[in-house]
Design a protein around this motif. Sequence first.
Motif, PDB file in Angstrom:
ATOM      1  N   GLY A  67     -20.879  -9.340 -25.760  1.00  0.00           N
ATOM      2  CA  GLY A  67     -20.877  -8.173 -26.642  1.00  0.00           C
ATOM      3  C   GLY A  67     -19.513  -7.510 -26.688  1.00  0.00           C
ATOM      4  O   GLY A  67     -19.031  -7.098 -27.747  1.00  0.00           O
ATOM      5  N   PHE A  68     -18.869  -7.389 -25.502  1.00  0.00           N
ATOM      6  CA  PHE A  68     -17.538  -6.775 -25.453  1.00  0.00           C
ATOM      7  C   PHE A  68     -16.496  -7.640 -26.163  1.00  0.00           C
ATOM      8  O   PHE A  68     -15.630  -7.138 -26.872  1.00  0.00           O
ATOM      9  CB  PHE A  68     -17.123  -6.531 -23.990  1.00  0.00           C
ATOM     10  CG  PHE A  68     -15.774  -5.894 -23.867  1.00  0.00           C
ATOM     11  CD1 PHE A  68     -15.595  -4.562 -24.228  1.00  0.00           C
ATOM     12  CD2 PHE A  68     -14.675  -6.617 -23.421  1.00  0.00           C
ATOM     13  CE1 PHE A  68     -14.343  -3.970 -24.128  1.00  0.00           C
ATOM     14  CE2 PHE A  68     -13.434  -6.030 -23.320  1.00  0.00           C
ATOM     15  CZ  PHE A  68     -13.258  -4.706 -23.678  1.00  0.00           C
ATOM     16  N   ASN A 114     -21.968 -12.464 -31.598  1.00  0.00           N
ATOM     17  CA  ASN A 114     -23.084 -11.518 -31.653  1.00  0.00           C
ATOM     18  C   ASN A 114     -24.431 -12.236 -31.689  1.00  0.00           C
ATOM     19  O   ASN A 114     -25.415 -11.755 -31.125  1.00  0.00           O
ATOM     20  CB  ASN A 114     -22.967 -10.594 -32.855  1.00  0.00           C
ATOM     21  CG  ASN A 114     -21.998  -9.468 -32.599  1.00  0.00           C
ATOM     22  OD1 ASN A 114     -21.864  -8.979 -31.492  1.00  0.00           O
ATOM     23  ND2 ASN A 114     -21.300  -9.047 -33.646  1.00  0.00           N
ATOM     24  N   SER A 128     -21.552  -5.285 -33.079  1.00  0.00           N
ATOM     25  CA  SER A 128     -20.860  -5.616 -31.825  1.00  0.00           C
ATOM     26  C   SER A 128     -20.985  -4.479 -30.814  1.00  0.00           C
ATOM     27  O   SER A 128     -21.153  -4.718 -29.609  1.00  0.00           O
ATOM     28  CB  SER A 128     -19.387  -5.898 -32.098  1.00  0.00           C
ATOM     29  OG  SER A 128     -19.239  -6.996 -32.950  1.00  0.00           O
ATOM     30  N   ASN A 156     -24.464  -4.613 -29.338  1.00  0.00           N
ATOM     31  CA  ASN A 156     -24.573  -5.710 -28.358  1.00  0.00           C
ATOM     32  C   ASN A 156     -23.793  -5.396 -27.084  1.00  0.00           C
ATOM     33  O   ASN A 156     -24.192  -5.807 -25.991  1.00  0.00           O
ATOM     34  CB  ASN A 156     -24.088  -7.029 -28.957  1.00  0.00           C
ATOM     35  CG  ASN A 156     -25.099  -7.620 -29.909  1.00  0.00           C
ATOM     36  OD1 ASN A 156     -26.272  -7.273 -29.885  1.00  0.00           O
ATOM     37  ND2 ASN A 156     -24.643  -8.510 -30.764  1.00  0.00           N
ATOM     38  N   THR A 157     -22.693  -4.674 -27.210  1.00  0.00           N
ATOM     39  CA  THR A 157     -21.916  -4.299 -26.026  1.00  0.00           C
ATOM     40  C   THR A 157     -22.701  -3.332 -25.150  1.00  0.00           C
ATOM     41  O   THR A 157     -22.722  -3.452 -23.920  1.00  0.00           O
ATOM     42  CB  THR A 157     -20.578  -3.656 -26.438  1.00  0.00           C
ATOM     43  OG1 THR A 157     -19.840  -4.585 -27.224  1.00  0.00           O
ATOM     44  CG2 THR A 157     -19.751  -3.257 -25.235  1.00  0.00           C
ATOM     45  N   ASN A 202     -25.356  -6.937 -23.265  1.00  0.00           N
ATOM     46  CA  ASN A 202     -24.045  -7.437 -22.867  1.00  0.00           C
ATOM     47  C   ASN A 202     -24.197  -8.564 -21.856  1.00  0.00           C
ATOM     48  O   ASN A 202     -23.792  -8.449 -20.706  1.00  0.00           O
ATOM     49  CB  ASN A 202     -23.203  -6.292 -22.302  1.00  0.00           C
ATOM     50  CG  ASN A 202     -21.742  -6.648 -22.278  1.00  0.00           C
ATOM     51  OD1 ASN A 202     -21.324  -7.635 -22.854  1.00  0.00           O
ATOM     52  ND2 ASN A 202     -20.966  -5.828 -21.604  1.00  0.00           N
ATOM     53  N   SER A 203     -24.766  -9.677 -22.281  1.00  0.00           N
ATOM     54  CA  SER A 203     -24.895 -10.807 -21.362  1.00  0.00           C
ATOM     55  C   SER A 203     -23.605 -11.607 -21.365  1.00  0.00           C
ATOM     56  O   SER A 203     -23.076 -11.962 -22.417  1.00  0.00           O
ATOM     57  CB  SER A 203     -26.079 -11.698 -21.772  1.00  0.00           C
ATOM     58  OG  SER A 203     -25.856 -12.216 -23.061  1.00  0.00           O
ATOM     59  N   CYS A 254     -20.712 -10.682 -20.955  1.00  0.00           N
ATOM     60  CA  CYS A 254     -19.651  -9.917 -21.638  1.00  0.00           C
ATOM     61  C   CYS A 254     -19.385 -10.389 -23.065  1.00  0.00           C
ATOM     62  O   CYS A 254     -18.297 -10.152 -23.612  1.00  0.00           O
ATOM     63  CB  CYS A 254     -18.353  -9.948 -20.840  1.00  0.00           C
ATOM     64  SG  CYS A 254     -18.458  -9.102 -19.268  1.00  0.00           S
TER      65      CYS A 254
END
Length: 108
Positions: A74-75, A107, A61, A64-65, A69-70, A72
């Motif tokens: 990932g966040f 994810n 995670s 990906n963040t 981060n498409s 958001c």
Amino acid sequence: MNHTVQTFFTPTSTDGPPNYEMLKDEHEVDVLGAPHNPVPPTSTVIHIQSQTSVLDHVIWSLFNTLFMNSCCLGFIAFTYSVKSRDRKMVGDLTGAQAYTSTTKCLNI
């Protein structure tokens, strides 16, 4: 069973050789009921806890963040992975697995 063989001398006549008879005695012991013990039987119960491993996907995670981060996602995945880790630390494995599955979907 207890088998015993006993030999008895039985004289049939006094002028001939002695006559020996083989007598076979059999004794059986029947057990009636349970043995009478003054101490009641005790039992031992062992509880074995399975060590279920719940993955929280924090590293995935975080990657990906920072890099992918498409929208958001990932966040949000990172937030769910932290929630999953918290649930695992508290001992709620069902809640941790629910958050983990959500994190994995976000994810991917």
